[in-house]
Write a protein that holds these residues in place. Structure first.
Motif, short mmCIF file in Angstrom:
data_model
loop_
_atom_site.label_atom_id
_atom_site.label_comp_id
_atom_site.label_asym_id
_atom_site.label_seq_id
_atom_site.Cartn_x
_atom_site.Cartn_y
_atom_site.Cartn_z
N ALA A 26 0.85 -1.18 0.00
CA ALA A 26 0.00 0.00 0.00
C ALA A 26 0.89 1.24 0.00
O ALA A 26 2.04 1.20 0.47
N VAL A 27 0.38 2.33 -0.52
CA VAL A 27 1.19 3.53 -0.68
C VAL A 27 1.84 3.95 0.63
O VAL A 27 3.03 4.30 0.68
N GLN A 28 1.08 3.89 1.73
CA GLN A 28 1.61 4.36 3.01
C GLN A 28 2.69 3.46 3.58
O GLN A 28 3.40 3.84 4.51
N HIS A 29 2.85 2.25 3.02
CA HIS A 29 3.85 1.31 3.52
C HIS A 29 5.08 1.19 2.62
O HIS A 29 6.01 0.47 2.97
N ARG A 30 5.08 1.86 1.48
CA ARG A 30 6.20 1.67 0.55
C ARG A 30 7.52 2.16 1.12
O ARG A 30 8.58 1.59 0.82
N GLY A 31 7.49 3.21 1.90
CA GLY A 31 8.74 3.65 2.53
C GLY A 31 9.34 2.58 3.39
O GLY A 31 10.55 2.33 3.37
N LEU A 32 8.49 1.88 4.16
CA LEU A 32 8.95 0.79 5.03
C LEU A 32 9.43 -0.40 4.21
O LEU A 32 10.54 -0.92 4.42
N THR A 33 8.61 -0.86 3.25
CA THR A 33 8.94 -2.09 2.54
C THR A 33 10.15 -1.92 1.63
O THR A 33 10.99 -2.83 1.52
#
Length: 397
Positions: A132-139
């Motif tokens: 999901a867009v909000q998790h791309r920084g993490l992943t």
């Protein structure tokens, strides 16, 4: 070109961890030969400079064919490309475990370079699609740690295995790991995560595609910044520790990759949830320049090295996160990841000899020239591509 969107927008963390595990196998394609290089020197005694290609050939393939790998992945689909690359990597590692004659071993490293390229292009492309867009920084920050983690595992676990049973044992273990990853990825990945099919590859088409990718400020931005990061980090980790005392040297070499990972996965992930990735990368280069000035001023102290590695950790995660932010279509992301792989190999291939020459001529002052050019260059390239994107507004895929 068209692309198939994921029907489920939720982040598939389990699958992403599996893809990260595949990345560890790709990093080990470099690292397993690096950590066993002295042993190979004994096995292939008298090989001299020829043996040096055992390490560099994988990267050299990336210099030549990084973008080509991105184009192939975009055409055949990242799922199929990744599974095939892992299977090929398993076969090659199994062959290397037999320790064939040096020319054959070197030839296997070329094939392994093709496997490596496909993995490092396909896996982050898939991670972006599965996040999901909000998790791309993490992943994608997690993905960016694969090299550092793999080298640590090889140092702590792989090297003792090779010392006890010979390098062939480590290569065999790597082959089994790659085979297991191929099976795992095939089981985890949804079959509808595929790329678009395009026209058959041709030399004229490849030249045109290279021109298109590197002329696009959307597809080239991460790669142009990455060449500065890759060239600097590997070169500094290799060349600068001798400026430290022997008591500090081993500790600094071991902690620098970990410092970058720690900052990327903490401060970097937090920033990427609030700030565009390109701005995070620019901030990382700016802080790296400040840390480089500190290293130049006190080259015998450990903390500037760790501060520099931490600052570069911001660039590390943000560079991968920038690709899906700037490119909406999976095939465009695959092409951008191919360019990043190509430029990363350019940086690692040429950064170290340049820094060796500069420090041989000017000592720590040569390092300062190197740092100013690369870190200042990273800032300038990102600002220039951002300005070009602002003028263009958007890009047709």
């Amino acid at each position: 070109m068209s692309s198939t969107a994921l029907p489920d927008p939720r982040t598939q963390f389990g699958t992403i961890l599996g893809l990260w595990g595949a990345g560890l196998g790709a990093a080990a394609q470099f690292g397993k030969v690096s950590v066993t290089f002295p042993m190979l020197g004994e096995i292939y005694g008298g090989a001299g400079a020829a043996l040096g290609f055992a390490v560099s050939l994988v990267g050299f393939v990336g210099v030549l064919f990084g973008v080509t790998a991105g184009l192939i992945v975009a055409r055949v689909g990242p799922r199929r490309a990744l599974i095939a690359a892992l299977g090929l990597g398993a076969l090659v590692a199994g062959y290397q475990a037999t320790l064939p004659a040096l020319p054959l071993f070197l030839a296997s490293r070329v094939v392994e370079g093709a496997s490596h390229l496909a993995i490092v292009v396909a896996a982050p492309t898939l991670i972006a699609q599965l996040s999901a867009v909000q998790h791309r920084g993490l992943t994608l920050s997690l993905w960016s740690t694969f090299f550092g983690v793999a080298f640590a595992v090889l140092t702590w676990g792989g090297l003792p295995l090779a010392r006890a049973w010979g390098p062939g044992a480590l290569y065999a273990a790597h082959g089994l790991y790659m085979a297991a990853m191929a099976v795992l990825v095939a089981a985890l990945l949804p079959r509808d995560v595929i790329g678009a099919r395009g026209a058959p590859l041709s030399l004229a088409g490849l030249v045109a595609d290279h021109r298109h990718i590197y002329a696009s400020p959307f597809r080239n931005a991460a790669a142009l910044g990455w060449v500065c990061y890759a060239g600097a980090f590997v070169a500094i980790l290799t060349v600068m520790p001798p400026f430290l005392s022997e008591a500090l040297r081993g500790m600094v070499i071991g902690l620098m990759p970990l410092a970058g990972i720690a900052v990327s996965m903490t401060l970097g992930v937090w920033l990427l949830r609030h700030v565009p990735a390109v701005r995070v990368a620019v901030a990382g280069f700016a802080l790296s320049l400040v840390a480089a000035l500190a290293l130049w001023a006190v080259p015998g102290s450990a903390w500037p090295y760790l501060a520099l590695a931490g600052a570069l950790g911001l660039v590390q995660g943000a560079s991968f996160a920038a690709i899906p932010q700037l490119n909406a279509a999976p095939e465009a992301r695959a092409q951008a990841n191919g360019a990043l792989a190509q430029m990363g190999n350019v940086g690692t291939t040429f950064g170290t000899p340049v820094l060796v020459a500069l420090t041989a001529a000017g000592g720590v002052n040569g390092f300062l020239v190197f740092a100013v050019v690369l870190f200042g260059g990273g800032i300038a390239l990102h600002l220039l591509t951002a300005r070009a994107r602002a003028r263009r507004g958007s890009e047709a895929v």
